[in-house]
Design a protein around this motif. Structure first.
Motif, PDB file in Angstrom:
ATOM      1  N   SER A 147       0.840  -1.197   0.000  1.00 50.90           N
ATOM      2  CA  SER A 147       0.000   0.000   0.000  1.00 50.90           C
ATOM      3  C   SER A 147       0.872   1.242   0.000  1.00 50.90           C
ATOM      4  O   SER A 147       2.099   1.171   0.078  1.00 50.90           O
ATOM      5  CB  SER A 147      -0.918   0.022   1.227  1.00 50.90           C
ATOM      6  OG  SER A 147      -0.166   0.283   2.402  1.00 50.90           O
ATOM      7  N   SER A 148       0.215   2.383  -0.066  1.00 49.67           N
ATOM      8  CA  SER A 148       0.929   3.660  -0.048  1.00 49.67           C
ATOM      9  C   SER A 148       0.932   4.280   1.349  1.00 49.67           C
ATOM     10  O   SER A 148       1.293   5.451   1.505  1.00 49.67           O
ATOM     11  CB  SER A 148       0.275   4.632  -1.037  1.00 49.67           C
ATOM     12  OG  SER A 148      -1.092   4.833  -0.701  1.00 49.67           O
ATOM     13  N   LEU A 149       0.552   3.523   2.352  1.00 50.15           N
ATOM     14  CA  LEU A 149       0.456   4.069   3.704  1.00 50.15           C
ATOM     15  C   LEU A 149       1.839   4.309   4.308  1.00 50.15           C
ATOM     16  O   LEU A 149       2.770   3.528   4.105  1.00 50.15           O
ATOM     17  CB  LEU A 149      -0.329   3.117   4.609  1.00 50.15           C
ATOM     18  CG  LEU A 149      -1.803   2.884   4.255  1.00 50.15           C
ATOM     19  CD1 LEU A 149      -2.420   1.875   5.221  1.00 50.15           C
ATOM     20  CD2 LEU A 149      -2.580   4.189   4.288  1.00 50.15           C
ATOM     21  N   GLU A 150       1.944   5.396   5.049  1.00 52.76           N
ATOM     22  CA  GLU A 150       3.163   5.682   5.787  1.00 52.76           C
ATOM     23  C   GLU A 150       3.207   4.833   7.057  1.00 52.76           C
ATOM     24  O   GLU A 150       2.178   4.354   7.542  1.00 52.76           O
ATOM     25  CB  GLU A 150       3.215   7.161   6.157  1.00 52.76           C
ATOM     26  CG  GLU A 150       3.204   8.105   4.968  1.00 52.76           C
ATOM     27  CD  GLU A 150       4.507   8.073   4.196  1.00 52.76           C
ATOM     28  OE1 GLU A 150       5.528   7.647   4.784  1.00 52.76           O
ATOM     29  OE2 GLU A 150       4.507   8.466   3.019  1.00 52.76           O
ATOM     30  N   ASP A 151       4.414   4.685   7.614  1.00 53.85           N
ATOM     31  CA  ASP A 151       4.566   3.872   8.822  1.00 53.85           C
ATOM     32  C   ASP A 151       3.700   4.388   9.970  1.00 53.85           C
ATOM     33  O   ASP A 151       3.147   3.607  10.745  1.00 53.85           O
ATOM     34  CB  ASP A 151       6.024   3.840   9.263  1.00 53.85           C
ATOM     35  CG  ASP A 151       6.875   2.930   8.383  1.00 53.85           C
ATOM     36  OD1 ASP A 151       6.370   2.500   7.323  1.00 53.85           O
ATOM     37  OD2 ASP A 151       8.031   2.642   8.767  1.00 53.85           O
ATOM     38  N   THR A 152       3.600   5.724  10.094  1.00 53.77           N
ATOM     39  CA  THR A 152       2.801   6.279  11.188  1.00 53.77           C
ATOM     40  C   THR A 152       1.322   5.886  11.036  1.00 53.77           C
ATOM     41  O   THR A 152       0.649   5.605  12.029  1.00 53.77           O
ATOM     42  CB  THR A 152       2.914   7.815  11.213  1.00 53.77           C
ATOM     43  OG1 THR A 152       2.618   8.346   9.905  1.00 53.77           O
ATOM     44  CG2 THR A 152       4.306   8.247  11.631  1.00 53.77           C
ATOM     45  N   GLU A 153       0.840   5.854   9.790  1.00 53.51           N
ATOM     46  CA  GLU A 153      -0.544   5.453   9.545  1.00 53.51           C
ATOM     47  C   GLU A 153      -0.736   3.970   9.830  1.00 53.51           C
ATOM     48  O   GLU A 153      -1.748   3.568  10.420  1.00 53.51           O
ATOM     49  CB  GLU A 153      -0.927   5.758   8.092  1.00 53.51           C
ATOM     50  CG  GLU A 153      -2.341   5.354   7.709  1.00 53.51           C
ATOM     51  CD  GLU A 153      -3.410   6.231   8.343  1.00 53.51           C
ATOM     52  OE1 GLU A 153      -4.592   5.898   8.215  1.00 53.51           O
ATOM     53  OE2 GLU A 153      -3.048   7.240   8.974  1.00 53.51           O
TER      54      GLU A 153
END
Length: 207
Positions: A147-153
């Motif tokens: 996915s394109s999610l960042e680690d914080t997300e």
């Protein structure tokens, strides 16, 4: 009467691969996420109440649900999360029960429920809990790759779910997933054979 196994695991654990392996073995699989998406798809049963409770801001110009907007709202406002769960879970529960009736003659089936541990009403549907387990770092790495999610997300999503410890405490069966996909599929095969033997025996002694 079919016996039902509740399958769960955190985001990125490999739960979907396990569910697919059970399905490939001919086991009925009910997917709570698929049900949820159907309820919120175009003309889905949940849409009128979502619009009523959360407003037109979570819909696009064509009237389709903006899932990213709703997800962001739910993460920013805990009360919105509670509202959405109170709206969705009874509908999901009802549809799961309806689908269970279709497989009443099966030896056993699997219900894939991400929030199984968090929701007692789902626990009442099953006879056994199977948990797909992996390290938190594996979860993050896998979700980042797909996915394109960042680690914080990703970490925010993980924090909203039951912890590894909480899942393992209620697990009857654990499927460690720290290796290859084939290794995981092989584990599912062994567990499938065990379930077939166990539930067939139970159905004979408890007709």
């Amino acid at each position: 009467m079919a016996y039902w196994v509740g399958l769960t695991g955190g985001i990125g654990s490999g739960k979907s691969q396990v569910a697919a392996a059970f399905a490939d073995a001919g086991v009925p699989v009910i997917d709570a996420d698929v049900i949820s998406r159907g309820l919120t798809a175009d003309n889905g049963k949940a849409l009128p109440e979502i619009r009523k409770q959360f407003g037109a801001g979570v819909f696009d110009q064509e009237g389709r649900l903006n899932r990213a907007q709703l997800r962001d709202l739910v993460f920013r406002r805990p009360e919105a999360k509670q509202q959405l769960e109170a709206l969705m879970f009874p509908l999901i529960l009802s549809e799961i029960k309806t689908q269970q009736q279709k497989y009443a003659q099966a030896v056993y089936g699997v219900i894939d429920i991400p929030l199984l541990i968090e929701r007692p009403e789902f626990m009442a549907l099953i006879s056994r809990v199977a948990v797909v387990d992996t390290s938190e770092q594996n979860q993050i790495d896998r979700v980042r790759r797909r996915s394109s999610l960042e680690d914080t997300e990703i970490r925010r999503i993980m924090a909203s779910q039951a912890s590894r410890k909480e899942r393992l405490l209620v697990a009857d069966d654990v499927l460690p997933n720290n290796g290859t996909v084939q290794a995981l599929v092989d584990k599912v095969g062994r567990l499938h054979r065990y379930y077939q033997a166990r539930f067939l025996y139970l159905s004979r002694v408890n007709p």
